[in-house]
Scaffold this motif. Structure first.
Motif, PDB file in Angstrom:
ATOM      1  N   ARG A 135       0.827  -1.210   0.000  1.00 37.54           N
ATOM      2  CA  ARG A 135       0.000   0.000   0.000  1.00 37.54           C
ATOM      3  C   ARG A 135       0.859   1.257   0.000  1.00 37.54           C
ATOM      4  NH1 ARG A 135      -4.496   0.593   4.633  1.00 37.54           N
ATOM      5  NH2 ARG A 135      -4.621   2.862   4.794  1.00 37.54           N
ATOM      6  N   ALA A 136       1.929   1.252   0.784  1.00 34.99           N
ATOM      7  CA  ALA A 136       2.832   2.401   0.813  1.00 34.99           C
ATOM      8  C   ALA A 136       3.502   2.605  -0.540  1.00 34.99           C
ATOM      9  CB  ALA A 136       3.881   2.215   1.912  1.00 34.99           C
ATOM     10  N   MET A 137       3.902   1.515  -1.182  1.00 35.27           N
ATOM     11  CA  MET A 137       4.536   1.612  -2.490  1.00 35.27           C
ATOM     12  C   MET A 137       3.561   2.134  -3.540  1.00 35.27           C
ATOM     13  SD  MET A 137       7.735   0.818  -2.212  1.00 35.27           S
ATOM     14  CE  MET A 137       8.256   0.409  -3.884  1.00 35.27           C
ATOM     15  N   ASP A 138       2.307   1.748  -3.420  1.00 34.36           N
ATOM     16  CA  ASP A 138       1.298   2.251  -4.353  1.00 34.36           C
ATOM     17  C   ASP A 138       1.117   3.754  -4.188  1.00 34.36           C
ATOM     18  OD1 ASP A 138      -1.014   1.854  -6.260  1.00 34.36           O
ATOM     19  OD2 ASP A 138      -2.098   2.661  -4.534  1.00 34.36           O
ATOM     20  N   CYS A 139       1.142   4.230  -2.950  1.00 31.20           N
ATOM     21  CA  CYS A 139       1.023   5.666  -2.705  1.00 31.20           C
ATOM     22  C   CYS A 139       2.219   6.420  -3.266  1.00 31.20           C
ATOM     23  CB  CYS A 139       0.878   5.932  -1.208  1.00 31.20           C
ATOM     24  SG  CYS A 139      -0.684   5.331  -0.510  1.00 31.20           S
ATOM     25  N   LEU A 140       3.404   5.840  -3.152  1.00 30.12           N
ATOM     26  CA  LEU A 140       4.591   6.454  -3.743  1.00 30.12           C
ATOM     27  C   LEU A 140       4.467   6.489  -5.263  1.00 30.12           C
ATOM     28  CD1 LEU A 140       7.454   4.977  -1.528  1.00 30.12           C
ATOM     29  CD2 LEU A 140       6.839   7.400  -1.764  1.00 30.12           C
ATOM     30  N   HIS A 141       3.909   5.440  -5.827  1.00 32.88           N
ATOM     31  CA  HIS A 141       3.702   5.402  -7.273  1.00 32.88           C
ATOM     32  C   HIS A 141       2.765   6.525  -7.716  1.00 32.88           C
ATOM     33  CE1 HIS A 141       3.066   3.857 -11.307  1.00 32.88           C
ATOM     34  NE2 HIS A 141       1.762   3.879 -11.086  1.00 32.88           N
ATOM     35  N   ARG A 142       1.738   6.789  -6.940  1.00 34.03           N
ATOM     36  CA  ARG A 142       0.758   7.817  -7.294  1.00 34.03           C
ATOM     37  C   ARG A 142       1.378   9.213  -7.336  1.00 34.03           C
ATOM     38  NH1 ARG A 142      -4.520   7.052  -3.654  1.00 34.03           N
ATOM     39  NH2 ARG A 142      -5.175   8.852  -4.913  1.00 34.03           N
ATOM     40  N   VAL A 143       2.439   9.422  -6.572  1.00 35.09           N
ATOM     41  CA  VAL A 143       3.093  10.734  -6.576  1.00 35.09           C
ATOM     42  C   VAL A 143       4.402  10.716  -7.358  1.00 35.09           C
ATOM     43  CG1 VAL A 143       2.038  11.371  -4.375  1.00 35.09           C
ATOM     44  CG2 VAL A 143       4.317  10.332  -4.390  1.00 35.09           C
ATOM     45  N   GLY A 144       4.650   9.617  -8.081  1.00 35.83           N
ATOM     46  CA  GLY A 144       5.850   9.527  -8.919  1.00 35.83           C
ATOM     47  C   GLY A 144       7.140   9.315  -8.158  1.00 35.83           C
ATOM     48  N   MET A 145       7.081   8.672  -6.982  1.00 35.44           N
ATOM     49  CA  MET A 145       8.277   8.510  -6.152  1.00 35.44           C
ATOM     50  C   MET A 145       8.571   7.050  -5.809  1.00 35.44           C
ATOM     51  SD  MET A 145       9.720  11.437  -5.670  1.00 35.44           S
ATOM     52  CE  MET A 145      10.783  11.096  -4.266  1.00 35.44           C
ATOM     53  N   ARG A 146       8.004   6.115  -6.520  1.00 34.44           N
ATOM     54  CA  ARG A 146       8.196   4.694  -6.209  1.00 34.44           C
ATOM     55  C   ARG A 146       9.670   4.288  -6.277  1.00 34.44           C
ATOM     56  NH1 ARG A 146       4.816   0.087  -6.329  1.00 34.44           N
ATOM     57  NH2 ARG A 146       5.989  -1.838  -6.628  1.00 34.44           N
ATOM     58  N   ASP A 147      10.402   4.823  -7.237  1.00 29.41           N
ATOM     59  CA  ASP A 147      11.804   4.442  -7.410  1.00 29.41           C
ATOM     60  C   ASP A 147      12.715   4.999  -6.324  1.00 29.41           C
ATOM     61  OD1 ASP A 147      11.078   3.090  -9.682  1.00 29.41           O
ATOM     62  OD2 ASP A 147      11.671   4.684 -11.059  1.00 29.41           O
ATOM     63  N   PHE A 148      12.174   5.848  -5.459  1.00 31.03           N
ATOM     64  CA  PHE A 148      12.987   6.464  -4.404  1.00 31.03           C
ATOM     65  C   PHE A 148      12.695   5.849  -3.031  1.00 31.03           C
ATOM     66  CE2 PHE A 148      12.768   9.428  -7.843  1.00 31.03           C
ATOM     67  CZ  PHE A 148      13.972  10.116  -7.849  1.00 31.03           C
TER      68      PHE A 148
END
Length: 268
Positions: A135-148
């Protein structure tokens, strides 16, 4: 209190007289020293809308938000969230503070910051399971920060840090989102990403309230405005409350005539 019944599409609905708005502020006064920062302010947030709190520097915008959240203690006033006291509704609120108020030297990963948004769900033991990480990774994906996700938060740029804090708020899956100047000091790409996420929250029926400083983008970004200069100046839909007259009342001589004229033309 006498209860009245109202008929809605043939169904009898009990009117309890309680304001069930996402955020209702009544008579709020906050003082730092002898001078009030916010004086006897009333505000009613519209459900499923994006509202901008605007006003000059030192007008009490951030103070209003912090007092509504209980971060600063008001001298007087009442705050309800969805018709109940603040303390009963904290799980329904997500807050993104000003970036300048955060200690970015604290040694923690981006993913860990977002997982903090799940603290109520994780409980006292803080046991993180695969579903929480996903879920946290999905939220990062939504803001364009998954790779970080594994990057230290202090190593990010200001705009990237702001996106991470927005991801933390998304992880809370709240009903009311309060943001304190989320666009301050960020690049154009980050601003575009943030506003896209906020509009998606509105489309999902969430309520978004943002302290905002860029008058030029108010008409593009928001449905409602709340103008303040220690006292409430105006409140309502952008087309009705965001006018040359209300801006002049809020900003006085601090707002150039050219700026007011430009906004008036944008409003038609």
């Amino acid at each position: 209190m006498t209860l009245e019944l109202a008929s809605v599409q043939g169904v009898q609905v009990e009117d309890t007289g309680i304001d069930t708005s996402p955020l209702a502020i009544r008579g709020l006064t906050v003082s730092y020293g002898q001078k009030p920062a916010v004086f006897s302010v009333d505000m009613t947030a519209q459900p499923g809308a994006m509202t901008a709190i605007i006003g000059p520097n030192g007008a009490g915008k951030s103070t209003l938000l912090k007092a509504a959240l209980g971060i600063v203690k008001p001298l007087s006033g009442q705050v309800t969230v969805f018709g109940a006291p603040l303390e009963q509704q904290r799980a329904r609120i997500a807050y993104v503070p000003q970036r300048s108020s955060v200690d970015w030297d604290f040694p923690t990963r981006v993913l860990d910051v977002v997982l903090m948004g799940l603290s109520r769900e994780l409980g006292l033991l803080g046991r993180i399971r695969a579903r929480h990480t996903a879920r946290a990774m999905d939220c990062l994906h939504r803001v364009g920060m998954r790779d970080f996700a594994d990057r230290q938060i202090g190593q990010l740029s200001g705009g990237q840090q702001q996106r991470v804090f927005l991801a933390r708020a998304l992880a809370q899956d709240a009903d009311l989102y309060l943001l304190d100047e989320p666009f301050a000091g960020v690049d154009a790409a980050t601003e575009k990403a943030i506003i896209a996420v906020l509009k998606s929250l509105k489309e999902a029926g969430k309520t978004v309230i943002t302290v905002h400083h860029d008058l030029a983008t108010v008409t593009d970004y928001f449905d409602h405005v709340f103008l303040i200069n220690t006292r409430k100046v105006a409140e309502g839909p952008v087309a009705q409350a965001f006018t040359a007259e209300t801006l002049q009342s809020a900003y006085g001589g601090r707002l150039a005539t050219a700026q007011i004229d430009q906004i008036s033309r944008a409003l038609g």
